[in-house]
Design an enzyme around this catalytic site. Structure first.
Site, PDB file in Angstrom:
ATOM      1  N   TYR A 190     -21.881  20.253 -27.478  1.00  0.00           N
ATOM      2  CA  TYR A 190     -20.830  20.820 -26.761  1.00  0.00           C
ATOM      3  C   TYR A 190     -19.815  21.375 -27.458  1.00  0.00           C
ATOM      4  CZ  TYR A 190     -16.456  19.915 -24.210  1.00  0.00           C
ATOM      5  OH  TYR A 190     -15.398  20.184 -23.487  1.00  0.00           O
ATOM      6  N   ASP A 191     -19.663  21.242 -28.793  1.00  0.00           N
ATOM      7  CA  ASP A 191     -18.832  22.078 -29.437  1.00  0.00           C
ATOM      8  C   ASP A 191     -19.304  23.242 -29.581  1.00  0.00           C
ATOM      9  OD1 ASP A 191     -17.090  19.830 -29.764  1.00  0.00           O
ATOM     10  OD2 ASP A 191     -17.974  19.575 -31.771  1.00  0.00           O
ATOM     11  N   SER A 231      10.898   0.795 -19.079  1.00  0.00           N
ATOM     12  CA  SER A 231       9.861   0.136 -19.696  1.00  0.00           C
ATOM     13  C   SER A 231       9.927  -1.267 -18.756  1.00  0.00           C
ATOM     14  CB  SER A 231      10.618  -0.311 -21.106  1.00  0.00           C
ATOM     15  OG  SER A 231      12.036  -0.698 -21.068  1.00  0.00           O
ATOM     16  N   LEU A 232       8.979  -2.175 -19.351  1.00  0.00           N
ATOM     17  CA  LEU A 232       8.553  -3.350 -18.451  1.00  0.00           C
ATOM     18  C   LEU A 232       9.005  -4.524 -19.172  1.00  0.00           C
ATOM     19  CD1 LEU A 232       5.013  -2.402 -17.558  1.00  0.00           C
ATOM     20  CD2 LEU A 232       7.005  -2.442 -15.858  1.00  0.00           C
ATOM     21  N   GLU A 287      -2.956  -3.190 -13.183  1.00  0.00           N
ATOM     22  CA  GLU A 287      -3.630  -2.470 -13.826  1.00  0.00           C
ATOM     23  C   GLU A 287      -3.643  -2.693 -15.254  1.00  0.00           C
ATOM     24  OE1 GLU A 287      -1.086   0.971 -13.449  1.00  0.00           O
ATOM     25  OE2 GLU A 287      -1.616   1.101 -11.343  1.00  0.00           O
ATOM     26  N   LYS A 328      -2.944  -2.773 -19.024  1.00  0.00           N
ATOM     27  CA  LYS A 328      -1.694  -2.293 -19.606  1.00  0.00           C
ATOM     28  C   LYS A 328      -2.423  -1.606 -20.919  1.00  0.00           C
ATOM     29  CE  LYS A 328       2.780  -3.016 -21.288  1.00  0.00           C
ATOM     30  NZ  LYS A 328       2.616  -2.424 -22.871  1.00  0.00           N
ATOM     31  N   ASP A 384      -2.790   0.136 -24.349  1.00  0.00           N
ATOM     32  CA  ASP A 384      -1.998   0.233 -25.477  1.00  0.00           C
ATOM     33  C   ASP A 384      -1.990   1.543 -26.420  1.00  0.00           C
ATOM     34  OD1 ASP A 384      -0.274  -0.756 -27.444  1.00  0.00           O
ATOM     35  OD2 ASP A 384      -1.804  -1.846 -28.613  1.00  0.00           O
ATOM     36  N   ARG A 387       7.547   9.974 -24.043  1.00  0.00           N
ATOM     37  CA  ARG A 387       8.838   8.821 -23.381  1.00  0.00           C
ATOM     38  C   ARG A 387      10.114   9.131 -24.193  1.00  0.00           C
ATOM     39  NH1 ARG A 387      10.775   4.021 -24.054  1.00  0.00           N
ATOM     40  NH2 ARG A 387      11.381   2.626 -22.242  1.00  0.00           N
ATOM     41  N   GLU A 401      -0.751   7.303 -19.884  1.00  0.00           N
ATOM     42  CA  GLU A 401      -0.713   6.836 -21.180  1.00  0.00           C
ATOM     43  C   GLU A 401      -1.785   7.553 -22.036  1.00  0.00           C
ATOM     44  OE1 GLU A 401       1.371   4.307 -21.506  1.00  0.00           O
ATOM     45  OE2 GLU A 401       0.825   3.329 -23.391  1.00  0.00           O
ATOM     46  N   TYR A 435      -1.027   6.739 -14.479  1.00  0.00           N
ATOM     47  CA  TYR A 435      -0.633   5.469 -13.825  1.00  0.00           C
ATOM     48  C   TYR A 435       0.274   5.387 -12.849  1.00  0.00           C
ATOM     49  CZ  TYR A 435       2.298   4.731 -17.607  1.00  0.00           C
ATOM     50  OH  TYR A 435       3.557   4.925 -18.849  1.00  0.00           O
ATOM     51  N   LYS A 473       1.552 -10.126 -20.725  1.00  0.00           N
ATOM     52  CA  LYS A 473       1.060  -9.771 -22.006  1.00  0.00           C
ATOM     53  C   LYS A 473      -0.119 -10.762 -22.812  1.00  0.00           C
ATOM     54  CE  LYS A 473       2.771  -7.214 -24.344  1.00  0.00           C
ATOM     55  NZ  LYS A 473       4.046  -6.736 -24.872  1.00  0.00           N
ATOM     56  N   CYS A 524     -19.245  -1.705 -62.236  1.00  0.00           N
ATOM     57  CA  CYS A 524     -19.761  -1.269 -60.802  1.00  0.00           C
ATOM     58  C   CYS A 524     -20.769  -2.203 -60.382  1.00  0.00           C
ATOM     59  CB  CYS A 524     -19.956   0.334 -60.748  1.00  0.00           C
ATOM     60  SG  CYS A 524     -20.645   0.795 -59.067  1.00  0.00           S
ATOM     61  N   CYS A 535     -24.208   0.408 -59.994  1.00  0.00           N
ATOM     62  CA  CYS A 535     -24.752   1.070 -61.244  1.00  0.00           C
ATOM     63  C   CYS A 535     -24.184   0.427 -62.484  1.00  0.00           C
ATOM     64  CB  CYS A 535     -24.505   2.557 -61.140  1.00  0.00           C
ATOM     65  SG  CYS A 535     -22.735   3.015 -61.614  1.00  0.00           S
ATOM     66  N   CYS A 585     -15.497   3.268 -59.933  1.00  0.00           N
ATOM     67  CA  CYS A 585     -16.588   3.309 -60.826  1.00  0.00           C
ATOM     68  C   CYS A 585     -16.492   4.504 -61.635  1.00  0.00           C
ATOM     69  CB  CYS A 585     -17.685   3.443 -59.902  1.00  0.00           C
ATOM     70  SG  CYS A 585     -19.126   3.897 -60.784  1.00  0.00           S
ATOM     71  N   CYS A 641     -22.980   7.619 -59.977  1.00  0.00           N
ATOM     72  CA  CYS A 641     -23.608   6.325 -59.326  1.00  0.00           C
ATOM     73  C   CYS A 641     -24.342   6.604 -58.052  1.00  0.00           C
ATOM     74  CB  CYS A 641     -22.297   5.824 -59.009  1.00  0.00           C
ATOM     75  SG  CYS A 641     -22.527   4.049 -58.102  1.00  0.00           S
TER      76      CYS A 641
HETATM   77  S1  IVH Z   1       4.030   1.515 -15.362  1.00  0.00           S
HETATM   78  C1  IVH Z   1       8.189   1.117 -14.349  1.00  0.00           C
HETATM   79  N1  IVH Z   1       1.576   1.180 -15.857  1.00  0.00           N
HETATM   80  O1  IVH Z   1       3.490   0.235 -20.952  1.00  0.00           O
HETATM   81  C2  IVH Z   1       6.753   1.253 -14.791  1.00  0.00           C
HETATM   82  N2  IVH Z   1       2.924   1.258 -17.701  1.00  0.00           N
HETATM   83  O2  IVH Z   1       6.758  -1.239 -21.121  1.00  0.00           O
HETATM   84  C3  IVH Z   1       6.652   1.983 -16.146  1.00  0.00           C
HETATM   85  N3  IVH Z   1       1.638   1.178 -19.888  1.00  0.00           N
HETATM   86  O3  IVH Z   1       6.035   2.454 -22.026  1.00  0.00           O
HETATM   87  C4  IVH Z   1       5.386   1.974 -16.569  1.00  0.00           C
HETATM   88  N4  IVH Z   1      -0.188   1.020 -19.007  1.00  0.00           N
HETATM   89  O4  IVH Z   1       3.692   3.361 -21.739  1.00  0.00           O
HETATM   90  C5  IVH Z   1       2.660   1.204 -16.337  1.00  0.00           C
HETATM   91  N5  IVH Z   1      -0.942   0.925 -16.138  1.00  0.00           N
HETATM   92  C6  IVH Z   1       0.551   0.977 -16.757  1.00  0.00           C
HETATM   93  C7  IVH Z   1       0.622   0.959 -18.132  1.00  0.00           C
HETATM   94  C8  IVH Z   1       1.855   1.191 -18.653  1.00  0.00           C
HETATM   95  C9  IVH Z   1       0.462   1.109 -20.132  1.00  0.00           C
HETATM   96  C10 IVH Z   1       2.992   1.264 -20.804  1.00  0.00           C
HETATM   97  C11 IVH Z   1       3.859   2.327 -20.951  1.00  0.00           C
HETATM   98  C12 IVH Z   1       5.178   1.928 -20.862  1.00  0.00           C
HETATM   99  C13 IVH Z   1       5.169   0.415 -21.063  1.00  0.00           C
HETATM  100  C14 IVH Z   1       5.978  -0.264 -20.577  1.00  0.00           C
END
Ligand code: IVH
Length: 702
Positions: free
Chosen positions: A58-59, A104-105, A135, A137, A139, A158, A198, A250, A339, A436, A439, A454, A459
């Site tokens: 591919y590269d 944020s959530l 969905e 979440k 990381d 963000r 994300e 998302y 979570k 070591c 060796c 070592c 070695c």
């Molecule tokens: S929705 C208002 N959907 O989670 C809705 N966030 O604490 C805001 N994240 O910083 C986000 N997967 O980076 C949403 N399927 C997903 C996500 C998602 C990961 C992260 C996002 C945000 C953090 C929210």
């Protein structure tokens, strides 16, 4: 591996218009064919998860395309696949104000808290038939992508939710991020809109990067998330490109004109149709009990995924209800994160063993009573170095807490002190071996350093690891030299030093006696060996394994010095003068080149015919002292990119034509500034003339 065919007649001869035209036409056709092929491989890789060629093939396709585009800049387009694997320098990050804040959530842990959240929604909306989309979440890192006329024009982190960093060039390196969206028939496209998502690093990619770092003696990355974050925030986009990030969209952010959806599920489907990678595991539910079951099931299955998730995001599906519920503080009422608990287990630490790396470093690791944690059986865990063992205060025989949450490599969290009681005599404190384990040469430790080495440069483990490193993708990229084969070549005496690698073809008959090495395999191996001799200097520098010299440093050195000869005769001061190289690294590089053994190795490699120079591009100064104004839109670069380019070449970017302006680069549109420049008598040139001017001054585009 396909060998990229170098475009002929790179500079083109102006005295032979016919031949030129033919070459240009052939180049255009080949470039188009390559683009189609690359896009098809992207689709197979990302959409079907069924790649039909390996990464190096591919590269090679991308490399060939890049070379054609370099020779024929008129063929390069911003959508070309080369634009998202190539590296462009950026200088710091500009601030981007989010048109709508990135929220944020709130969190819930478990069913009860989810039900309480749901009750609140029912009360506020006076409805008990709310539908949800769940969905994973991811990381990773939240990003906001802006599209105008279907084209990706800006991407930002963000940040604090209000203002993020402009990381457009870095995001452009993500293969799955659409540079140009697909048009959906019968659906008008908003003239401008924002997509949120994300960026993440897959577990496989994380492992690959760490394996590379283990070999260069660089510090290991802790987890995919931090690595993804670090990779995105690189000033040099080629570094980002080398760390194959990925993306899930998302959320549809703002959109000018009519919104293309009335529910979240529709919006996600729309994004998918436009070509955005969306998470295939997302699911819509009409009952909160089903939502809870979905969340619980993924807490169990999360390890089967090739990316890390730390929970499930639950979103109210209907946009009307979302609006009605609104936002409190920085958290929407209409969404919540379920979570997962951290995954830990207790097991017996049988023994602390040490492994030997390429540089001779001894790395302690925990040999554990196998335990099931985070969906996998764990029997070893990393202990990094001697200091780490001391800090943790773990002893052989201890019961220890092992963790796999957020980390792919299992870690020892610490001992369970309570279970030491009455078992003190069974516990043994770890002592670094004096010889070591492979060796039996004496082990050395520099005063004040956590690392033990070592002392034997010959070695066998060190040699075979060096060989693996030299041939690895990040270094000389010689296919066919896996861990197993390298070890055999060393233990069977075919390779006693790196330079012996290039003598393998002379030992053909003897090699044929080794299991698994037939005529054909050998022919291919030797072809790859031969091809590796044409790799640029920075790869050689990575390959020989100089302490502290990973990809970024190697590139800086190669770019700065241009040839191996210049580098090996550099004084310590010269090394310290290299941009981005501090005293410790400079000293390590200097010492490496002073070592007679290393000089002899280089001599042998050079005699074998390895390449010793770099295509030195943009060595600064091409636009030194000049102020350039750009107006209108250019074909080849976005506004951001061209400004970054000018700055990286030492020029200043002017906001508008003035008497201080050296020249104006005018693209499509942008009449106002062009006229103003003309009125001031400032030179106005088009994009092609700009490229030609840069080249004349020694800029080499790759
Ligand atoms: S929705 C208002 N959907 O989670 C809705 N966030 O604490 C805001 N994240 O910083 C986000 N997967 O980076 C949403 N399927 C997903 C996500 C998602 C990961 C992260 C996002 C945000 C953090 C929210």
């Amino acid at each position: 591996m396909t060998t990229p065919s170098a475009p002929q007649n790179r500079r083109g001869s102006r005295t032979q218009p016919r031949a030129d035209a033919v070459t240009a036409e052939a180049a255009r056709e080949r470039a188009e064919a390559l683009r189609r092929e690359i896009l098809e491989h992207d689709r197979r890789y990302y959409e079907l998860a069924q790649p039909t060629i390996g990464d190096s093939q591919y590269d090679a396709l991308v490399l060939e395309l890049r070379e054609i585009e370099a020779a024929h800049p008129e063929l390069a387009t911003p959508e070309s696949p080369t634009q998202h694997v190539s590296g462009r320098p950026a200088e710091g990050f500009a601030v981007v104000e989010h048109r709508e804040p990135m929220l944020s959530l709130g969190n819930v842990f478990g069913r009860d808290e989810l039900m309480a959240w749901h009750q609140r929604l029912v009360r506020l909306t006076e409805r008990d038939d709310i539908a949800f989309v769940c969905e994973p979440k991811i990381d990773g890192l939240a990003i906001a992508l802006v599209y105008r006329d279907g084209r990706f024009v800006q991407g930002a982190t963000r940040g604090d939710g209000q203002r993020g960093e402009n990381i457009t060039p870095n995001l452009e390196t993500i293969r799955t991020l659409p540079k140009q969206v697909r048009r959906v028939e019968g659906q008008p496209l908003a003239p401008a809109f924002e997509v949120r998502g994300e960026v993440y690093l897959s577990k496989a990619e994380f492992d690959r990067l760490n394996a590379q770092r283990a070999e260069t003696g660089e510090q290991m990355y802790m987890n995919p998330r931090n690595t993804a974050a670090g990779s995105l925030r690189q000033l040099d986009a080629s570094v980002t490109a080398s760390r194959r990030l990925d993306l899930f969209a998302y959320q549809l952010g703002w959109a000018d004109g009519e919104r293309p959806a009335t529910t979240h599920a529709e919006a996600i489907a729309w994004l998918g149709a436009l070509g955005f990678p969306t998470n295939p595991l997302a699911q819509r539910f009409e009952s909160i009990a089903d939502v809870a079951s979905f969340c619980e099931s993924w807490a169990e299955k999360r390890d089967a995924l090739d990316y890390e998730i730390d929970g499930v995001v639950v979103k109210v599906d209907d946009f009307g209800l979302q609006r009605a519920l609104g936002v409190v503080g920085r958290e929407p009422r209409w969404a919540v994160a379920w979570k997962f608990p951290a995954e830990q287990a207790v097991t017996r630490l049988r023994e602390i063993q040490v492994s030997v790396g390429r540089t001779g470093v001894l790395t302690p690791f925990a040999a554990l009573e196998p335990v099931f944690v985070g969906g996998a059986n764990v029997s070893t865990a990393i202990l990094h170095n001697f200091d780490h063992v001391r800090t943790l205060d773990v002893r052989e025989g201890d019961d220890v807490i092992v963790q796999r949450a957020g980390d792919v490599i299992p870690q020892v969290v610490g001992p369970v002190l309570a279970s030491r009681v009455g078992r003190e005599s069974e516990l043994r404190e770890f002592v670094m071996p004096e010889t070591c384990p492979v060796c039996h040469a004496p082990v050395e430790n520099d005063e004040g350093e956590a690392a033990y080495y070592c002392s034997n440069p010959d070695c066998p483990v060190r040699i075979s690891r060096s060989l693996e490193h030299y041939t690895s993708r990040g270094a000389l990229d010689i296919e066919g030299f896996g861990e197993e084969r390298c070890a055999r070549l060393v233990w069977l005496g075919f390779v006693r030093s790196l330079a012996d690698l290039y003598t393998l073809p002379e030992q053909r008959d003897a090699l044929l006696a080794i299991d698994g090495l037939g005529e054909k395999t050998l022919d291919t191996l030797f072809d790859h060996l031969e091809a590796s001799k044409r790799q640029p200097l920075h790869r050689l520098l990575i390959g020989v394994g100089i302490r502290h010299v990973g990809g970024e440093t190697a590139r800086s050195l190669a770019r700065h010095f241009g040839t191996l000869e210049a580098l090996r005769s550099a004084a310590l001061d010269d090394l310290q003068a290299v941009d981005g190289i501090g005293p410790v690294v400079a000293q390590a590089v200097f010492a490496w080149f002073q070592d007679e053994r290393h000089r002899a190795l280089l001599d042998r490699l050079v005699t074998a015919g390895v390449r010793t120079d770099e295509d030195v591009s943009a060595r600064g100064g091409v636009l030194d002292g000049l102020t350039v104004v750009v107006t209108g839109s250019l074909e080849r670069w976005s506004r951001n990119e061209v400004e970054e380019l000018i700055k990286s070449l030492g020029g200043k970017v002017g906001a508008g034509p003035s008497k201080k302006t050296s020249f104006v680069v005018a693209g499509e549109g942008g009449r106002g500034k062009r006229e103003k420049a003309e009125a001031l008598g400032v030179e106005v040139i088009d994009e092609a003339a700009f490229v030609a001017r840069l080249r004349e001054r020694g800029w080499e585009d790759r």
